[in-house]
Write an enzyme that holds these catalytic residues in place. Sequence first.
Site, PDB file in Angstrom:
ATOM      1  N   LYS A 151      -9.710  57.272 -42.066  1.00  0.00           N
ATOM      2  CA  LYS A 151      -9.912  56.140 -41.142  1.00  0.00           C
ATOM      3  C   LYS A 151      -8.780  55.134 -41.327  1.00  0.00           C
ATOM      4  CE  LYS A 151     -14.920  56.775 -41.172  1.00  0.00           C
ATOM      5  NZ  LYS A 151     -16.195  56.466 -41.809  1.00  0.00           N
ATOM      6  N   GLN A 168     -19.427  52.293 -45.421  1.00  0.00           N
ATOM      7  CA  GLN A 168     -19.506  53.750 -45.488  1.00  0.00           C
ATOM      8  C   GLN A 168     -20.848  54.191 -46.066  1.00  0.00           C
ATOM      9  OE1 GLN A 168     -17.233  55.780 -44.144  1.00  0.00           O
ATOM     10  NE2 GLN A 168     -18.219  57.656 -44.807  1.00  0.00           N
ATOM     11  N   ASP A 195     -20.139  50.599 -36.096  1.00  0.00           N
ATOM     12  CA  ASP A 195     -20.951  51.821 -36.125  1.00  0.00           C
ATOM     13  C   ASP A 195     -22.100  51.772 -35.120  1.00  0.00           C
ATOM     14  OD1 ASP A 195     -20.165  53.828 -37.993  1.00  0.00           O
ATOM     15  OD2 ASP A 195     -20.651  52.480 -39.639  1.00  0.00           O
TER      16      ASP A 195
HETATM   17  N1  GUN Z   1     -20.853  58.422 -43.307  1.00  0.00           N
HETATM   18  C1  GUN Z   1     -20.652  59.566 -42.591  1.00  0.00           C
HETATM   19  N2  GUN Z   1     -20.418  59.284 -41.283  1.00  0.00           N
HETATM   20  C2  GUN Z   1     -20.463  57.927 -41.171  1.00  0.00           C
HETATM   21  C3  GUN Z   1     -20.298  57.035 -40.083  1.00  0.00           C
HETATM   22  O1  GUN Z   1     -20.085  57.423 -38.921  1.00  0.00           O
HETATM   23  N3  GUN Z   1     -20.409  55.713 -40.383  1.00  0.00           N
HETATM   24  C4  GUN Z   1     -20.680  55.262 -41.636  1.00  0.00           C
HETATM   25  N4  GUN Z   1     -20.782  53.948 -41.832  1.00  0.00           N
HETATM   26  N5  GUN Z   1     -20.841  56.065 -42.669  1.00  0.00           N
HETATM   27  C5  GUN Z   1     -20.722  57.398 -42.445  1.00  0.00           C
END
Ligand code: GUN
Length: 284
Positions: free
Chosen positions: A52, A96, A119
């Site tokens: 990311k 995360q 998110d």
């Molecule tokens: N862990 C795995 N996929 C995601 C996601 O799309 N967002 C977040 N915050 N954590 C994750």
Amino acid sequence: MATIIDGKLLAKKLNEDTKTNVNKMKKQGVIPCLAVIIVGNDQASKRYVRSKHKKAEQLGIKSIVKELPEETTETELLKVLNEYNHNNDINAILIQSPLPKHINEKYIMGQINPKKDVDGFQIINSGKLFLNEAENYPVACTPKGIMKMLNEYNIELVGKKAVVIGRSTIVGRPMAALLINAGAEVSVINHYANVSDYTKNADIIVSATGKLHTVTKNDVKQGATIIDVGQNLDETGKLVGDVDYQEVYEIAGYITPVPGGVGPMTISTLMTQTVELTKWSDSL
Ligand code: GUN
């Protein structure tokens, strides 16, 4: 034989658009900024966060990664989050998942400023999605990316039978809501179900279980669209999805590969949504 839904290629196009958008915003003195908070040592999470960060930097988005140790308390995490919630230079916040067991993840996610909730997991944004509100609000990136793929390949959704396997906050639930909002007839199933009972007549199957062989050739109708969210290692250590790709490919109408399907679309959607949150907050 199926048409392969090329998530990697579509993500590349979307990333180019995002880069152009970011450049335009920079000319107006605005730099979109994404802050990611990661707690603990989960290796897969660390890998995701690195990608990311790398992608944000490639596109000109400012990226802050806050790495906190495993033993961080809920209070300490909230302190960092509140700082970011109030920092006007930060437009998008992602915590995360998964968080360490001693932290109440649901509670923490609920404390993200809804205007920075990249998110879309926050209760207000989830509610807007559930109610199919027309205004601008963030939506979970994986399902939103999947909707872009379905749209790009002109896959009809109105009146179609869709089955979502998995009911997580990250994928299953928002995926079901997006499909309902698009006019599909949606079933959401979990590991208690006999998959085939539901999927055999489905026009669209979205599998998000994280389990090998969730969808086999016996579970799929000729011509169905298969979306594979899984990221698993097979017996030989190779990255594969939830779907038995080779055999399902022979029957399906459309199929996403792993890697190169849903994964790149999630990241590119995270980037576009960071830019969107910035625009919405600044009313650019
Ligand atoms: N862990 C795995 N996929 C995601 C996601 O799309 N967002 C977040 N915050 N954590 C994750």
